[in-house]
Design a protein around this motif. Structure first.
Motif, PDB file in Angstrom:
ATOM      1  N   GLY A  94     -15.154  38.904  -9.683  1.00 46.79           N
ATOM      2  CA  GLY A  94     -14.791  39.647 -10.621  1.00 46.79           C
ATOM      3  C   GLY A  94     -13.339  39.334 -10.645  1.00 46.79           C
ATOM      4  N   ASP A  95     -12.279  40.336 -10.693  1.00 50.21           N
ATOM      5  CA  ASP A  95     -10.808  40.078 -10.946  1.00 50.21           C
ATOM      6  C   ASP A  95     -10.100  39.497  -9.819  1.00 50.21           C
ATOM      7  N   PRO A  96      -9.158  38.706 -10.156  1.00 48.04           N
ATOM      8  CA  PRO A  96      -8.380  37.808  -8.907  1.00 48.04           C
ATOM      9  C   PRO A  96      -7.451  38.895  -7.983  1.00 48.04           C
ATOM     10  N   VAL A  97      -7.582  38.905  -6.973  1.00 47.94           N
ATOM     11  CA  VAL A  97      -6.801  39.519  -5.988  1.00 47.94           C
ATOM     12  C   VAL A  97      -5.377  39.001  -6.184  1.00 47.94           C
ATOM     13  N   ASN A  98      -4.269  39.788  -6.634  1.00 51.24           N
ATOM     14  CA  ASN A  98      -2.989  39.408  -6.840  1.00 51.24           C
ATOM     15  C   ASN A  98      -1.816  40.063  -6.542  1.00 51.24           C
ATOM     16  N   VAL A  99      -2.147  40.867  -5.685  1.00 52.10           N
ATOM     17  CA  VAL A  99      -0.863  41.678  -4.825  1.00 52.10           C
ATOM     18  C   VAL A  99      -1.454  42.030  -3.340  1.00 52.10           C
ATOM     19  N   ALA A 100      -0.816  41.854  -2.390  1.00 48.93           N
ATOM     20  CA  ALA A 100      -0.820  42.165  -1.080  1.00 48.93           C
ATOM     21  C   ALA A 100       0.380  43.073  -0.722  1.00 48.93           C
ATOM     22  N   LYS A 170      -7.197  51.016 -23.762  1.00 47.97           N
ATOM     23  CA  LYS A 170      -6.183  50.137 -23.567  1.00 47.97           C
ATOM     24  C   LYS A 170      -5.511  50.754 -22.265  1.00 47.97           C
ATOM     25  N   ARG A 171      -5.380  49.986 -21.171  1.00 52.28           N
ATOM     26  CA  ARG A 171      -4.364  50.580 -20.095  1.00 52.28           C
ATOM     27  C   ARG A 171      -4.400  49.605 -19.032  1.00 52.28           C
ATOM     28  N   HIS A 172      -3.108  49.655 -18.317  1.00 52.67           N
ATOM     29  CA  HIS A 172      -2.863  48.747 -17.099  1.00 52.67           C
ATOM     30  C   HIS A 172      -3.712  49.543 -15.862  1.00 52.67           C
ATOM     31  N   HIS A 173      -4.309  48.853 -15.067  1.00 49.99           N
ATOM     32  CA  HIS A 173      -5.048  49.444 -13.900  1.00 49.99           C
ATOM     33  C   HIS A 173      -4.959  48.349 -12.737  1.00 49.99           C
ATOM     34  N   VAL A 174      -5.070  49.014 -11.729  1.00 45.30           N
ATOM     35  CA  VAL A 174      -5.125  48.152 -10.390  1.00 45.30           C
ATOM     36  C   VAL A 174      -5.886  48.881  -9.204  1.00 45.30           C
ATOM     37  N   ARG A 175      -6.535  48.131  -8.589  1.00 41.95           N
ATOM     38  CA  ARG A 175      -7.613  48.469  -7.568  1.00 41.95           C
ATOM     39  C   ARG A 175      -6.985  48.110  -6.245  1.00 41.95           C
ATOM     40  N   PHE A 176      -6.832  49.157  -5.279  1.00 43.87           N
ATOM     41  CA  PHE A 176      -6.588  48.768  -4.116  1.00 43.87           C
ATOM     42  C   PHE A 176      -7.896  49.038  -2.852  1.00 43.87           C
ATOM     43  N   TRP A 177      -7.793  47.828  -1.774  1.00 41.18           N
ATOM     44  CA  TRP A 177      -8.795  48.100  -0.767  1.00 41.18           C
ATOM     45  C   TRP A 177      -7.795  47.975   0.557  1.00 41.18           C
ATOM     46  N   ARG A 178      -8.241  48.859   1.324  1.00 45.78           N
ATOM     47  CA  ARG A 178      -7.617  48.505   2.976  1.00 45.78           C
ATOM     48  C   ARG A 178      -8.034  47.450   3.464  1.00 45.78           C
ATOM     49  N   ALA A 196      -5.926  44.287  -6.703  1.00 44.04           N
ATOM     50  CA  ALA A 196      -6.350  43.419  -8.017  1.00 44.04           C
ATOM     51  C   ALA A 196      -5.959  44.347  -9.186  1.00 44.04           C
ATOM     52  N   GLY A 197      -4.990  43.662  -9.886  1.00 46.40           N
ATOM     53  CA  GLY A 197      -4.639  44.288 -11.331  1.00 46.40           C
ATOM     54  C   GLY A 197      -4.559  43.661 -12.421  1.00 46.40           C
ATOM     55  N   THR A 198      -5.201  44.140 -13.558  1.00 48.09           N
ATOM     56  CA  THR A 198      -5.443  43.567 -14.690  1.00 48.09           C
ATOM     57  C   THR A 198      -5.243  44.648 -16.005  1.00 48.09           C
ATOM     58  N   TYR A 199      -5.074  43.836 -17.240  1.00 48.39           N
ATOM     59  CA  TYR A 199      -4.939  44.916 -18.347  1.00 48.39           C
ATOM     60  C   TYR A 199      -5.964  45.012 -19.193  1.00 48.39           C
ATOM     61  N   ASP A 200      -6.644  46.278 -19.477  1.00 50.23           N
ATOM     62  CA  ASP A 200      -7.818  46.362 -20.308  1.00 50.23           C
ATOM     63  C   ASP A 200      -7.233  46.356 -21.983  1.00 50.23           C
ATOM     64  N   ARG A 201      -7.585  45.424 -22.633  1.00 48.01           N
ATOM     65  CA  ARG A 201      -7.108  45.239 -24.148  1.00 48.01           C
ATOM     66  C   ARG A 201      -7.972  45.909 -24.983  1.00 48.01           C
ATOM     67  N   ARG A 202      -9.356  46.138 -24.832  1.00 49.34           N
ATOM     68  CA  ARG A 202     -10.282  46.822 -25.748  1.00 49.34           C
ATOM     69  C   ARG A 202     -11.561  46.984 -25.007  1.00 49.34           C
ATOM     70  N   VAL A 203     -12.632  47.348 -25.417  1.00 53.71           N
ATOM     71  CA  VAL A 203     -13.945  47.977 -25.254  1.00 53.71           C
ATOM     72  C   VAL A 203     -14.820  46.756 -25.783  1.00 53.71           C
ATOM     73  N   GLY A 204     -15.590  46.058 -25.152  1.00 58.15           N
ATOM     74  CA  GLY A 204     -16.677  45.209 -25.899  1.00 58.15           C
ATOM     75  C   GLY A 204     -17.814  45.242 -24.938  1.00 58.15           C
ATOM     76  N   ASP A 217      -6.966  41.071 -20.579  1.00 58.52           N
ATOM     77  CA  ASP A 217      -6.500  40.192 -20.861  1.00 58.52           C
ATOM     78  C   ASP A 217      -6.275  39.267 -19.900  1.00 58.52           C
ATOM     79  N   GLY A 218      -6.493  37.872 -20.265  1.00 64.27           N
ATOM     80  CA  GLY A 218      -6.681  36.530 -19.488  1.00 64.27           C
ATOM     81  C   GLY A 218      -5.474  36.306 -18.660  1.00 64.27           C
ATOM     82  N   HIS A 219      -4.311  36.868 -19.130  1.00 69.03           N
ATOM     83  CA  HIS A 219      -3.014  36.290 -18.336  1.00 69.03           C
ATOM     84  C   HIS A 219      -2.682  37.306 -17.303  1.00 69.03           C
ATOM     85  N   THR A 220      -3.596  37.339 -16.286  1.00 68.52           N
ATOM     86  CA  THR A 220      -3.461  38.420 -15.155  1.00 68.52           C
ATOM     87  C   THR A 220      -2.229  38.260 -14.324  1.00 68.52           C
ATOM     88  N   ASP A 221      -1.388  37.234 -14.350  1.00 70.72           N
ATOM     89  CA  ASP A 221      -0.120  37.034 -13.846  1.00 70.72           C
ATOM     90  C   ASP A 221       0.727  38.258 -14.406  1.00 70.72           C
TER      91      ASP A 221
END
Length: 451
Positions: A94-100, A170-178, A196-204, A217-221
Motif C-alpha cells: 500500500g502507501d509508503p510509511v513516510n513519518v515516524a 478530496k482530502r489529506h489523510h494519514v494513518r498511524f500505527w503504534r 503513512a500520509g497521502t493526498y486523495d485527489r479523486r474517486v476512481g 497524488d503520486g508525490h507522497t513527499d
C-alpha cells in the motif's frame, strides 16, 4: 561503551496460521470464482434483468474474488517484515510509511487536532454509507473513514484527515500505527509510532481489484511535508529529525494501482515535550481487538442459514399432510408390494421436523458464538458450509441438476460468502485473540473507544 543488544520482534502477524485455516482460505477463493461464473451464466437467462446480474457479478469480482486471489498470492511473494510500506487488506503493498514519531497517544492526538486535523471515523456500515452519499452529493463529512491498511500484522490504530472543497472525495489523510514494544527502525532508531500520509485527489476504480476507491497524488513527499509542517506550526516544542535516504527512492504503485514516488527521507517527530492530557491507565489499545466487519457478516450469514431452516421447519409443521403425501409418492407407495406405508412416512416426517429444528437451533447458536469471537464456533461454521459447497459441487460434476437462481443458488451463495468472511485474516485474528488476551482499556478523543 558497548551498546546493549536489543531484541527486535518481527513486525508481521503474531498468530500462527493453522493448516485448517489455509484450507478454508483456498476453498473460499475457489468457491468465489465458481460463484462468479454461475452469476455470469445466470445473467444471460434473465433478459431485461441482465444488467443487474452484471452489476452483481462486478461487485462479486471486485470485492470478493480478486481480493481473495490477491491475498492468496501475496501470502507467497510479499515479505512479512518491515520494508517501509503498509499493506492493504488484500495483502498488496500500500502507501509508503513516510513519518515516524516519538511520544504518547494523547500527545499525538493533541498535536494533530491543534494542527487542524480531524480524527476519522472507524469503518462501519453507517460510516461507509455516509461517505458514499457525501461523495456523490458533494457534501462535507469531516470525519469520513479511511480504508484499513496494515502494518505489524494489524490495521491502523487511527487516522486523521483534512477535507478539501467540502467533500470527502478530496482530502489529506494519514494513518498511524503504534510500534510493538522494543521494536526499532532499521539502523537501530527508536520510534513509538509510524504513519503513512497521502493526498486523495479523486474517486476512481482500483487498477488491481476494480473496487471504487480514492486515487492518490503520486508525490507522497508533498503530503509528508504537509503533515510535518502542520505539526511544527501547531506545537513549537515538537522537534523534527530527518533521516536522509532512509529507504531507496522508488517509482512504483500503491494497492489501488496509483503511481507513487518518494525521495526516501524519513522525518522522526519528537512529541515528548508536547502538552497533553494524562495517559490513560491500562495497556494500549490494539486494532486487532476490535470486532471486524467480517465477523459480523459471517455471524449474520449463519443466522440467515438458521432462519432458512426455521422457515422450512415452520412449513413442515403448518402443512404436514402435503409433505407426508410427497414422501409416500416418492417412496412408491402406490406401487403394489412396495414403497412406504403411511406409518413409515409419518415417522420419517417427524424425524425430519426434529432434525430441521435442531439444525436451525444449532446454526443460531453458532451465529451468536461466531459474533462473540469463539474460534471453535467459527471453525465449525466453516466446516458445515464447506461440506455443503462440496456436496453441491460433487452433484454437478456427477451430472446432477445445474445450480440456478430458481433452485439452490441462494443457499450456495450464503455458504460461499460465509466461508469467505470467516476465513479472512481479520476474522481469524479476532477469533484467535478475542478470549486469549485481556480487553484493552484506552479511550479515544470524543468519547469513542476502539471497541
Amino acid at each position: 561503551m558497548t551498546r546493549p543488544e536489543t531484541r527486535v520482534a518481527a513486525p508481521g502477524s503474531t498468530v500462527p496460521y493453522p493448516v485448517l485455516d489455509r484450507v478454508f482460505f483456498v476453498v473460499g477463493g475457489v468457491s468465489a470464482v465458481w460463484l462468479s461464473s454461475l452469476l455470469l451464466q445466470e445473467s444471460f437467462q434473465w433478459g431485461w434483468a441482465q444488467l443487474w446480474f452484471l452489476v452483481v457479478f462486478w461487485a462479486l469480482l471486485a470485492y470478493l474474488v480478486l481480493p481473495r486471489l490477491h491475498r492468496i498470492l501475496t501470502h507467497v511473494y510479499v515479505p512479512d517484515y518491515f520494508i517501509g510500506r503498509a499493506r492493504t487488506s488484500d495483502g498488496l503493498l500500500g502507501d509508503p510509511v513516510n513519518v515516524a514519531l516519538l511520544g504518547s497517544e494523547p500527545q499525538l492526538h493533541a498535536v494533530m487536532q491543534a494542527g487542524g486535523w480531524t480524527l476519522a471515523d472507524d469503518v462501519t456500515l453507517t460510516s461507509s454509507r455516509r461517505i458514499v452519499v457525501s461523495t456523490i452529493l458533494r457534501r462535507s463529512y469531516l470525519q469520513a473513514p479511511v480504508s484499513p491498511m496494515f502494518l505489524f500484522g494489524r490495521q491502523q490504530d487511527f487516522a486523521y484527515q483534512q477535507e478539501i472543497d467540502g467533500t470527502p472525495g478530496k482530502r489529506h489523510h494519514v494513518r498511524f500505527w503504534r510500534c510493538p514494544p522494543g521494536w526499532l527502525l532499521p539502523g537501530g532508531l527508536a520510534a513509538d509510532w509510524l504513519a503513512a500520509g497521502t493526498y486523495d485527489r479523486r474517486v476512481g476504480l482500483s487498477l488491481f481489484t476494480l473496487q471504487i476507491t480514492h486515487k492518490i497524488d503520486g508525490h507522497t513527499d508533498g503530503e509528508r511535508d504537509h503533515i510535518i509542517g502542520s505539526i511544527a506550526q501547531a506545537d513549537t516544542a515538537a522537534e523534527v529529525r530527518i533521516i536522509r535516504d532512509f529507504s531507496a527512492g522508488y517509482h512504483t504503485r500503491n494497492g489501488g494501482g496509483d503511481s507513487i514516488a518518494t525521495d526516501g527521507d524519513l522525518p522522526i517527530v519528537d512529541l515528548r515535550r508536547t502538552a497533553a492530557p494524562p495517559t490513560p491507565s491500562g495497556p494500549p489499545s490494539d486494532s486487532r481487538d476490535k470486532r471486524p466487519a467480517a465477523i459480523v457478516v459471517g455471524a449474520a450469514l449463519a443466522a440467515a442459514r438458521a432462519a432458512a431452516a426455521g422457515l422450512l421447519a415452520l412449513s413442515l409443521v403448518i402443512f404436514p399432510q402435503e409433505h407426508i403425501d410427497a414422501l409416500l409418492l416418492s417412496g412408491g407407495a402406490r406401487e403394489p408390494n412396495g414403497g412406504l406405508t403411511s406409518g413409515q412416512a409419518g415417522l420419517i416426517f417427524t424425524a425430519t421436523v426434529v432434525a430441521v429444528v435442531l439444525f436451525a437451533g444449532t446454526e443460531l447458536m453458532l451465529a451468536w458464538l461466531v459474533f462473540l469471537g469463539r474460534g471453535r464456533a467459527r471453525t465449525l461454521t466453516m466446516v458445515l458450509s464447506t461440506v455443503a459447497i462440496g456436496l453441491q459441487a460433487a452433484a454437478v460434476l456427477n451430472g446432477g441438476p445445474g445450480i440456478t437462481l430458481r433452485s439452490n443458488l441462494p443457499g450456495l451463495t450464503i455458504d460461499i460468502l460465509l466461508v469467505l468472511a470467516l476465513s479472512s485474516d481479520r476474522a481469524r485474528t479476532y477469533a484467535l485473540r478475542a478470549h486469549k488476551e485481556p480487553k484493552r482499556d484506552s479511550s479515544r478523543p470524543g468519547g469513542r473507544t476502539p471497541f
